[in-house]
Design an enzyme around this catalytic site. Structure first.
Site, PDB file in Angstrom:
ATOM      1  N   GLN A 284      -7.816  -4.622   9.484  1.00  0.00           N
ATOM      2  CA  GLN A 284      -6.736  -4.131  10.338  1.00  0.00           C
ATOM      3  C   GLN A 284      -7.161  -2.907  11.153  1.00  0.00           C
ATOM      4  O   GLN A 284      -6.325  -2.118  11.588  1.00  0.00           O
ATOM      5  CB  GLN A 284      -5.502  -3.803   9.500  1.00  0.00           C
ATOM      6  CG  GLN A 284      -4.918  -5.012   8.781  1.00  0.00           C
ATOM      7  CD  GLN A 284      -3.629  -4.695   8.059  1.00  0.00           C
ATOM      8  OE1 GLN A 284      -2.583  -4.464   8.669  1.00  0.00           O
ATOM      9  NE2 GLN A 284      -3.697  -4.673   6.740  1.00  0.00           N
TER      10      GLN A 284
ATOM     11  N   ASP B  16      -3.910   7.528   4.280  1.00  0.00           N
ATOM     12  CA  ASP B  16      -3.421   6.186   4.577  1.00  0.00           C
ATOM     13  C   ASP B  16      -4.151   5.647   5.806  1.00  0.00           C
ATOM     14  O   ASP B  16      -4.595   6.415   6.658  1.00  0.00           O
ATOM     15  CB  ASP B  16      -1.913   6.264   4.846  1.00  0.00           C
ATOM     16  CG  ASP B  16      -1.252   4.902   4.861  1.00  0.00           C
ATOM     17  OD1 ASP B  16      -1.872   3.924   4.412  1.00  0.00           O
ATOM     18  OD2 ASP B  16      -0.089   4.817   5.315  1.00  0.00           O
ATOM     19  N   GLU B  17      -4.286   4.330   5.907  1.00  0.00           N
ATOM     20  CA  GLU B  17      -4.925   3.680   7.071  1.00  0.00           C
ATOM     21  C   GLU B  17      -6.308   4.280   7.346  1.00  0.00           C
ATOM     22  O   GLU B  17      -6.653   4.615   8.478  1.00  0.00           O
ATOM     23  CB  GLU B  17      -4.037   3.812   8.325  1.00  0.00           C
ATOM     24  CG  GLU B  17      -2.603   3.340   8.140  1.00  0.00           C
ATOM     25  CD  GLU B  17      -2.466   1.823   8.109  1.00  0.00           C
ATOM     26  OE1 GLU B  17      -3.493   1.147   8.002  1.00  0.00           O
ATOM     27  OE2 GLU B  17      -1.328   1.335   8.178  1.00  0.00           O
TER      28      GLU B  17
ATOM     29  N   ARG C 235       2.370  -9.849  10.522  1.00  0.00           N
ATOM     30  CA  ARG C 235       3.672  -9.164  10.609  1.00  0.00           C
ATOM     31  C   ARG C 235       4.801 -10.109  10.199  1.00  0.00           C
ATOM     32  O   ARG C 235       5.908  -9.664   9.929  1.00  0.00           O
ATOM     33  CB  ARG C 235       3.952  -8.681  12.045  1.00  0.00           C
ATOM     34  CG  ARG C 235       3.011  -7.667  12.658  1.00  0.00           C
ATOM     35  CD  ARG C 235       2.720  -6.499  11.775  1.00  0.00           C
ATOM     36  NE  ARG C 235       1.505  -6.734  11.008  1.00  0.00           N
ATOM     37  CZ  ARG C 235       1.151  -6.025   9.934  1.00  0.00           C
ATOM     38  NH1 ARG C 235       1.920  -5.047   9.503  1.00  0.00           N
ATOM     39  NH2 ARG C 235       0.023  -6.290   9.287  1.00  0.00           N
TER      40      ARG C 235
ATOM     41  N   LYS D 252       0.813  -1.214   0.000  1.00  0.00           N
ATOM     42  CA  LYS D 252       0.000   0.000   0.000  1.00  0.00           C
ATOM     43  C   LYS D 252       0.848   1.267   0.000  1.00  0.00           C
ATOM     44  O   LYS D 252       0.487   2.246  -0.655  1.00  0.00           O
ATOM     45  CB  LYS D 252      -0.975   0.004   1.175  1.00  0.00           C
ATOM     46  CG  LYS D 252      -0.353   0.163   2.551  1.00  0.00           C
ATOM     47  CD  LYS D 252      -1.414   0.194   3.630  1.00  0.00           C
ATOM     48  CE  LYS D 252      -0.806   0.366   4.999  1.00  0.00           C
ATOM     49  NZ  LYS D 252      -0.112   1.639   5.165  1.00  0.00           N
ATOM     50  N   THR D 253       1.967   1.266   0.732  1.00  0.00           N
ATOM     51  CA  THR D 253       2.820   2.460   0.751  1.00  0.00           C
ATOM     52  C   THR D 253       3.407   2.704  -0.628  1.00  0.00           C
ATOM     53  O   THR D 253       3.517   3.848  -1.086  1.00  0.00           O
ATOM     54  CB  THR D 253       3.945   2.305   1.788  1.00  0.00           C
ATOM     55  OG1 THR D 253       3.364   2.046   3.071  1.00  0.00           O
ATOM     56  CG2 THR D 253       4.791   3.564   1.872  1.00  0.00           C
TER      57      THR D 253
END
Length: 660
Positions: free
Chosen positions: A251, A220-221, A600, A34-35
């Site tokens: 998330q 973002d997020e 993670r 995503k980044t």
């Protein structure tokens, strides 16, 4: 070079990065890049769309994420990255407020209060209002006030909507608390979003200026936005509606601090014309880890359907170990870390992390790692900036920069002890109330009028004024050192000649060194810039991978990070899911937290539980977490199977224990 960067994107990533005008929701699963997509989107707008960087607003949830976006853009747009409005919602809100103060000719700097300063002010307000803390605990008042601000609610709204037994009392505390903040030219975190919103409501021309300034807004997020952040985003998007939202409902793990998962679930309702693109290819984890995580998260009802997949098929199954107690967990981690390092040349301590639900779980790992000589670092525990000597030093700097900040002035006026007692403070408070002055202003007026006969008061106010005149004259680190010297604060510790005092002095030296390092990378930065940076740091911002150490942190702090080897400790009912979150929507957030922790891991994932766990003076028997039974047995391996020899039998045993 930009085209080469686009060529590295997969089909759906490329579609998102080169999307045209209008609203777009990118459902980006864990490890789906995503980044990379968000950065490519900005680069595409600037290089292909001929967009001025200053016309783009990118909101993130950590300073680390904002820095990463800028760093990735440097090869494409160079120094023009500094023109971007890229930062956390709080830094963006602060920037708006500072700009508008300057535009109005107000040169006074704003002070940002952290949680400890909030507590001090709320307790002061409650004391003066004669409100008993046994009736209304100050932490409960702070929580209600913060949650109100997260939803963009004022004191009157809180009185109507709060379910707290003492809602009217807390609303009254909230009103007085707001007055005190305004008088001290101070803000808390919630204000950094609420105040810009209030400004936009009261002054439509200011709102129009920012709507015209930003042609594209990227968030973002998005699943972690609270009511105020959601409203700020929607307000700024205005008629242009060029909102590029990236997020993942699976998330969403910050409901306890006001995040509202409905913001992302209802994106299509807010923007009916929106395009939705799902990024489901994971580039981080093995197939077995992803399959195990997917089998857990599919049990949630509040989600937008997607399934992560990867070309990295197979891999080690998820490992599950039921240990005797919390020290058994720590022993397992030490032994496994050493084994993995021995079997995998080039693997270092930095490749391992231990994740847990609560900070209190770190202690057995710290003790075991120390005894066994395993280097480690803790993220989100007792931070450097939470140490007493650092808090005191920063209080001096805050009070010097903002003389209206009576809270921090009160903290430092008698540290070190100067013989400025209760009588002098009561006189100063009396003058402050009578003449509507800050505490510093009251002491200064008292000195001028000869009210204070105590020479210590006169000397301190003289020193304080001299230091204020030097703020912009000396480099920041030199100024800080001078403050510590002239106020006698450094001498106070030196005179103690104890081991603890020596550590305090080392801490103060570390602060001066940190400020010097900050100056080197930000030569134009002011004292206000540095203090704001410290105030807005999050746990995630404190993580650094430059040291070869095992990382210990809560799963919340691990959001956005990844490690080759992950150990998730405390997989027990009442701990994870937490006993306060075992019903309805709250258990769904706990399950999302479990999913975040599992994803993670890049190479191997270890899930640990304890048969018995100490809680205070008691030792309780613990049942394995319900999340363990939700993992498909095909993707999990028990280290020591029962006599029957099959892991599936052990999983069946766990399910029976859980009552399924």
């Amino acid at each position: 070079m930009h085209e080469v960067f686009l060529k590295s994107l997969n089909k759906l990533q490329l579609e998102a990065a080169t999307f045209g005008a209008g609203p777009l929701l990118v459902l980006a699963g864990a490890g789906s890049g995503k980044t990379k997509v968000l950065t490519s989107r900005i680069a595409h707008l600037i290089l292909n769309g001929k967009m001025e960087p200053k016309k783009i607003l990118a909101a993130t949830f950590t300073n680390k994420a904002a820095r990463e976006i800028k760093e990735r853009l440097v090869p494409f747009i160079g120094e023009r990255t500094e023109e971007l409005w890229a930062g956390t919602f709080h830094t963006i809100g602060l920037r708006v407020l500072r700009e508008e103060k300057k535009a109005a000719g107000d040169a006074a700097e704003l002070t940002i209060y952290d949680e400890e300063e909030q507590d001090l002010l709320i307790r002061l307000v409650m004391s003066e209002m004669s409100i008993n803390e046994r009736d209304v605990p100050y932490k409960a008042a702070r929580f209600e006030i913060n949650m109100a601000k997260n939803s963009d609610l004022g004191p009157e709204d809180l009185a109507c909507k709060s379910k707290h037994l003492f809602a009217d009392v807390i609303a009254a505390i909230y009103r007085e608390y707001e007055k005190r903040l305004a008088a001290m030219n101070a803000l808390d975190f919630g204000d950094l979003i609420c105040k810009p919103l209030k400004l936009f409501r009261q002054r439509p021309e200011v709102l129009e200026k920012y709507r015209e300034r930003f042609d594209h807004i990227l968030v973002d997020e998005y699943q972690d936005t609270n009511g105020s952040q959601y409203r700020l985003t929607k307000t700024l998007a205005g008629k242009k509606r060029n909102l590029f939202a990236v997020g993942d409902p699976d998330q969403s793990i910050y409901g306890w601090r006001g995040a509202t998962i409905e913001n992302i679930l209802n994106f299509k309702a807010d923007y009916p014309e929106a395009r939705i693109i799902k990024l489901e290819q994971n580039y981080r984890s093995t197939g077995n880890i992803l399959s195990a995580a997917n089998s857990v998260i599919k049990n949630n009802g509040e989600r937008l359907e997607k399934t992560l997949w990867t070309d990295n098929l197979g891999g080690e199954p998820v490992h599950y170990e039921e240990c005797l107690n919390e020290y058994g967990e720590a022993r397992f981690v030490v032994d496994r870390v050493r084994n993995l390092m021995a079997m995998n040349p080039g693997t270092g301590y930095r490749d391992f992390t231990v994740l847990y639900r609560t900070n209190t779980q770190s202690r057995p790992f710290e003790e075991m790692f120390f005894e066994e000589g395993v280097p480690y670092t803790i993220v989100g525990g007792y931070r450097f900036f939470d140490r007493k000597e650092i808090k005191d030093a920063l209080a001096y700097l805050k009070a010097l920069r903002n003389p209206d900040d009576s809270l921090n002035f009160l903290r430092i006026i008698n540290v070190p002890p100067r013989g400025i007692g209760r009588a002098a403070l009561e006189k100063a408070h009396s003058i402050a109330r009578a003449e509507n002055l800050s505490l510093y202003g009251a002491f200064r007026r008292g000195v001028e009028d000869g009210v204070f006969k105590n020479e210590s008061v006169r000397e301190f106010i003289g020193t304080f004024e001299n230091l204020r005149s030097e703020i912009s004259v000396r480099p920041l680190h030199e100024f800080t050192r001078r403050v510590l010297d002239l106020t006698g604060y450094l001498d106070m510790w030196a005179e103690k000649k104890t081991e603890d005092a020596a550590e305090r002095i080392k801490g103060l030296d570390g602060l001066v060194a940190a400020i010097k390092n900050y100056e080197a990378g930000n030569p134009k930065a002011t004292l206000a810039d540095y203090l704001n940076l410290v105030s807005l740091m999050s746990d995630a911002d404190s993580y650094e991978d430059k040291y070869n150490r095992v990382t210990l942190m809560t799963i919340h702090s691990a959001k956005g990070l990844e490690f080759p080897y992950v150990f998730m400790a405390g997989m027990e009912e009442g701990l994870f899911p937490h006993k306060r979150s075992i019903d309805g929507e709250t258990v769904e957030e706990e399950r999302r937290l479990c999913y975040v922790g599992m994803t993670r891991a890049r190479k191997e994932l270890y899930l640990l539980s304890a048969k018995q766990r100490a809680s205070g003076k008691e030792t309780n028997t613990a049942a394995p977490s319900r999340f363990l039974k939700e993992i498909d047995p095909a993707f999990i391996r028990v280290k020591e199977p029962p006599p029957e020899g099959r892991a599936e039998d052990h999983i069946a045993k766990i399910r029976k224990l859980l009552g399924s």
